[in-house]
Design an enzyme around this catalytic site. Structure first.
Site, PDB file in Angstrom:
ATOM      1  CE  LYS A  87      -7.588   0.676   4.025  1.00 53.27           C
ATOM      2  NZ  LYS A  87      -6.441   1.352   4.691  1.00 53.27           N
ATOM      3  CD  GLU A 111      -2.421   1.237   2.809  1.00 54.06           C
ATOM      4  OE1 GLU A 111      -3.530   1.772   2.913  1.00 54.06           O
ATOM      5  OE2 GLU A 111      -1.808   0.736   3.786  1.00 54.06           O
ATOM      6  CB  CYS A 167      -3.588  -1.371   5.331  1.00 54.76           C
ATOM      7  SG  CYS A 167      -2.596  -0.858   6.759  1.00 54.76           S
TER       8      CYS A 167
END
Length: 874
Positions: A359, A294, A409
């Site tokens: 995301k 990321e 994440c």
């Protein structure tokens, strides 16, 4: 001398109480530290079992009250989360760290309250475990989308119970750990009790249930373990691919990561070029694709051509597509107020960008700032939060023809993110992460979470971090290869592409809801058993010596009615019993006396109500008032009417004056200078009517929803002995007509919420069609009533019941208004939510204090209860 003797007599008791409380405080602190020790970097998985066993000991202690359970749970949670999350404070200071830890600690506090309430039910270790899973679920959604970090399951990556996660997900694994811990406590308590009695007779039978629960958990783990153990070897027909992970590192750790954007991109390009050189030299395998972390390119390659060229050069050098982490502008946003998506995008050699994942679960206070109008004033770091918006999609990208699930994440800690990817067809999971703003401890914990996900979904998991720790994890949770923290490195490894769906993947959410539903059901059962819900009571026929003017079942001289032996269940303590909830059923000092259904006929000797005042508040009801006035005077010619007008701009007040002039002596008008709400209007009407000696005061809406033709039902109920007669929509015979389904759902939800919160068995507590005896209103502190909207009705009902008056519900037909506009607003709903919760807590605390003062009604715990019925006098 007497005072000195009294103090001397109290000292031993005081010392014992202080010592007992200090012991529970210390044990709660130790339990919190032990739960922390089960997580990385300590990885003492067994410590979680001991921690929950110790917490269960504290919460089942007979001296622990519900408020005490809340406090001990809060202390336990505070110690745990302060110890678990210090990596947050290293860069932003202690304020955000302690604020987050305190917020998270509220949920173990809720569990502590729950546990004390349900601990007297048979099989309490099961209910404790279910309650623990429910509070973890609650923490995963609240506040601001939740924060599942710290779920007990994530500390079991190295433990023998880990296979349970493949059966039912994180919820089942946490439940299993809690059940083992609480079961051990139950066994220890029963053995202690047996030992104190001299060890006579057989082993205590109460140990059978917790022992069986522990065996069941261990058996389930053993059954699943072989499948988990051999998951990495595959079935023989599963294809393999070679995956490479690039960890480019950053120049320095800290919140100024974004200032290093170009250096970070260059680091990942250079490390990929090094990988390509090693592949060409035969020192590394040729990967089918490469995973970057990321934010590995926090320069948008679509806006900055130079960044795109650097990425293309890396992809062409390695001869494989790269999954890069970047940010992309949301189109259509103004330059002064931009928004971005946190995007993982496939970059093919030669052709460039392809598939992408935005995301979907963005991080509050990091990627966006919730409630900026508040938090900007609380922390100087608030403005450093990003302006990211959540994406949508399946969570799957195709790289070199392989469907790969992406949990960017912190998405990995949410059950729904990896499950969505697997159900979307992902054969491999990847977790691109940016830990440059934190430290190694945080990375170790996140890596453990990825291990749990690998076992849960039977997939290889590839973790790629900007600073580490990057790793390739097998489906059995084992690390195949990993990097160190804060160094440039690459990994390459062969992995199998798997397609099997585990039970957790298929049915995990269903099990989660079963656990949450079970927790809600068991707490209601416990509350009822503990006497929080009054039972409907029927009036008794009057004796010949009763006052003929008093309502049935009540003497004006003696106050509230006495209850019979069958009205309450009292639990007698067992000899040597350790537990006591402090919630034994008892006779409250103020008693309610309620009936539902059709009103009873007037009892002999009861005089019918003579002076009745119907209060009709109005605001802009010019079209409705003449209709309702005509219907009322025709249906009940003997009643008087008071119109309370709040300066209606449509002329309702003037029209009311005309009606009063045409009907002198029976119709009256009160003009108020401001619109202060429905509650204030009724209070003014009550004061007017009480000062004029009306015996019954009735609330009625002006919009026609309350049929005047049904008023006699309420008056009959009052004449039959009710102090408050409620026209109910929700008892047998009551109906609702022409109401929008949203309003009906809102009404029923409000009534259910109020009934459960207050412990009052009234079906339609928000109803606005009601008749009060003047004695009930005179006993209520009307000056202390400040509620508005329909919360006013709840407030007065609560005060009526709390003062021991008789409440009766009679069925009515409620019809939605045909003319005018409803006055319902969001502020009415918010007021009711807050005030009803407060009244419920205050009422239960007062009942709890009363119960604790009565040791003769204490209840035993783990080993079951003996129930006997008895009458308790005050």
């Amino acid at each position: 001398m007497k005072l000195g003797a009294w103090v001397a007599a109290q000292l031993p008791t005081t010392r014992t109480a202080v010592r007992t409380r200090l012991t529970r405080l210390v044990v709660s602190i130790v339990a919190g530290l032990l739960l922390y020790a089960s997580f990385p970097p300590r990885n003492c998985w067994w410590a979680a079992v001991v921690a929950l066993a110790l917490l269960a000991w504290v919460l089942t202690h007979r001296a622990t009250t519900p408020v005490g359970g809340l406090g001990y749970g809060l202390l336990f949670g505070l110690v745990f989360y302060v110890s678990l999350l210090p990596w947050i404070g290293e860069l932003v200071g202690p304020g955000p760290w302690l604020a987050l830890a305190t917020t998270c600690a509220l949920f173990p506090g809720i569990f502590g309250l729950f546990a004390v309430v349900v601990r007297l039910l048979p099989g309490w270790p099961i209910w404790f475990a279910v309650g623990w899973a429910a509070q973890e679920w609650l923490k995963s959604i609240l506040p601001f989308g939740g924060f599942p970090w710290g779920s007990v399951a994530f500390g079991q990556a190295e433990g023998p119970l880990l296979p349970l996660v493949q059966l039912g997900g994180v919820a089942l694994l946490s439940t299993g750990v809690a059940l083992v811990g609480c079961g051990l406590t139950a066994i220890a308590l029963e053995i202690e009790k047996w030992w104190r009695t001299g060890g006579q007779g057989d082993a205590p039978p109460a140990v059978v249930l917790p022992a069986a629960c522990i065996c069941l958990v261990l058996f389930a783990a053993i059954v699943v373990w072989p499948q988990v153990r051999h998951a990495g070897s595959g079935s023989g027909g599963e294809p393999t691919v070679t995956v490479a992970v690039v960890q480019g590192n950053v120049p320095r750790l800290g919140l100024d990561f974004n200032a290093q954007r170009r250096a970070v991109l260059d680091n990942h390009v250079e490390e990929t070029l090094r990988l390509a050189a090693d592949v060409h030299a035969g020192l590394a395998q040729q990967p089918q694709f490469v995973i970057w972390p990321e934010n590995s390119s926090d320069i948008d390659p679509f806006v900055n051509p130079d960044a795109g060229q650097r990425i293309s050069a890396a992809a062409e050098a390695i001869g494989a597509p790269i999954l890069i982490g970047t940010l992309m502008d949301v189109p259509g946003r103004p330059r002064e107020n931009p928004e971005w998506t946190n995007t993982a995008i496939v970059w093919n050699p030669g052709t460039g960008p392809a598939d992408r994942h935005d995301k979907a679960i963005v991080q509050p206070f990091g990627e966006y700032l919730p409630m900026p109008w508040l938090f900007r004033h609380l922390s100087g770091y608030a403005d450093r939060a990003g302006h990211f918006v959540p994406g949508n999609g399946t969570g799957v990208v195709r790289i070199a023809g392989v469907p790969v699930g992406v949990a960017t994440c912190w998405e990995v800690i949410f059950d729904r993110a990896p499950r969505k990817s697997i159900l979307g067809g992902a054969q491999l999971l990847t977790v691109p992460s940016n830990n440059a703003t934190f430290n190694k401890t945080m990375s170790e914990q996140q890596l453990a979470f990825a291990k749990v996900r690998a076992v849960e979904h039977d997939r290889y998991v590839v973790v790629a971090g900007t600073t580490g720790i990057s790793a390739v994890i097998a489906p059995d949770g084992g690390e195949l290869i990993r990097t160190d923290f804060f160094q440039p490195a690459y990994l390459d490894s062969q992995v199998r592409l798997k397609t099997r769906l585990t039970p957790a993947t298929r049915w995990g959410p269903i099990l989660q809801w079963i656990l949450v539903g079970a927790a809600a059901a068991v707490v209601l059962v416990a509350m009822r058993q503990n006497g929080w819900f009054p039972r409907p009571r029927r009036s008794e026929p009057k004796g010949e010596n009763d006052d003929s003017d008093a309502p049935p079942g009540r003497s004006e001289a003696s106050g509230p009615p006495a209850l019979s032996e069958s009205d309450d269940e009292l639990i007698q303590p067992e000899q040597g019993g350790r537990h006591s909830s402090g919630f034994g059923r008892h006779r409250a000092t103020s008693r309610s006396y309620m009936t539902t259904g059709q009103p009873a006929p007037p009892a002999p000797g009861n005089r019918p109500s003579q002076r009745v005042l119907v209060i009709i508040p109005t605001f802009n009801e010019r079209e409705n008032l003449p209709v309702i006035h005509r219907r009322l005077t025709q249906a009940c010619p003997a009643v008087h009417v008071l119109v309370v007008d709040d300066s209606s701009p449509d002329g309702t007040g003037q029209l009311a004056d005309e009606l009063a002039q045409a009907d002198p002596g029976r119709t009256h008008v009160m003009h108020r200078t401001a619109k202060n709400g429905l509650g204030a209007a009724y209070l003014a009407g009550f004061a007017w009517g009480l000062s004029r000696e009306y015996s019954v005061l009735v609330e009625m809406d002006a919009d026609g929803s309350h049929a005047p033709e049904q008023l006699q039902r309420l008056l009959d109920a009052v004449d039959a002995g009710a102090d408050l007669a409620i026209g109910s929509r929700y008892v047998a015979g009551g109906t609702v007509r022409n109401w929008p389904w949203r309003r009906l759902v809102l009404s029923k939800t409000a009534n259910t919420y109020s009934r459960l919160a207050l412990g009052i068995g009234i079906h339609d507590i928000t109803a606005g069609y009601r008749a009060y005896r003047r004695e009930a209103l005179e006993a209520i502190d009307l000056d202390g009533v400040d509620s508005k909207g329909y919360c006013f009705q709840i407030d007065l009902t609560w005060r009526t019941v709390s003062n021991g008056f008789v409440v009766t519900e009679v069925p009515i037909t409620f019809t939605e208004r045909e003319l005018g506009v409803s006055k319902m607003s969001g502020s009415n709903i918010r007021e009711a939510l807050v005030k009803v919760a407060r009244w419920g807590i205050e009422g239960r605390l007062s009942r709890s204090d009363h119960a604790r003062a009565r040791p003769d009604i204490a209840r035993p715990g783990a080993g079951g209860s003996r129930v006997s019925r008895a009458d308790v006098t005050e």
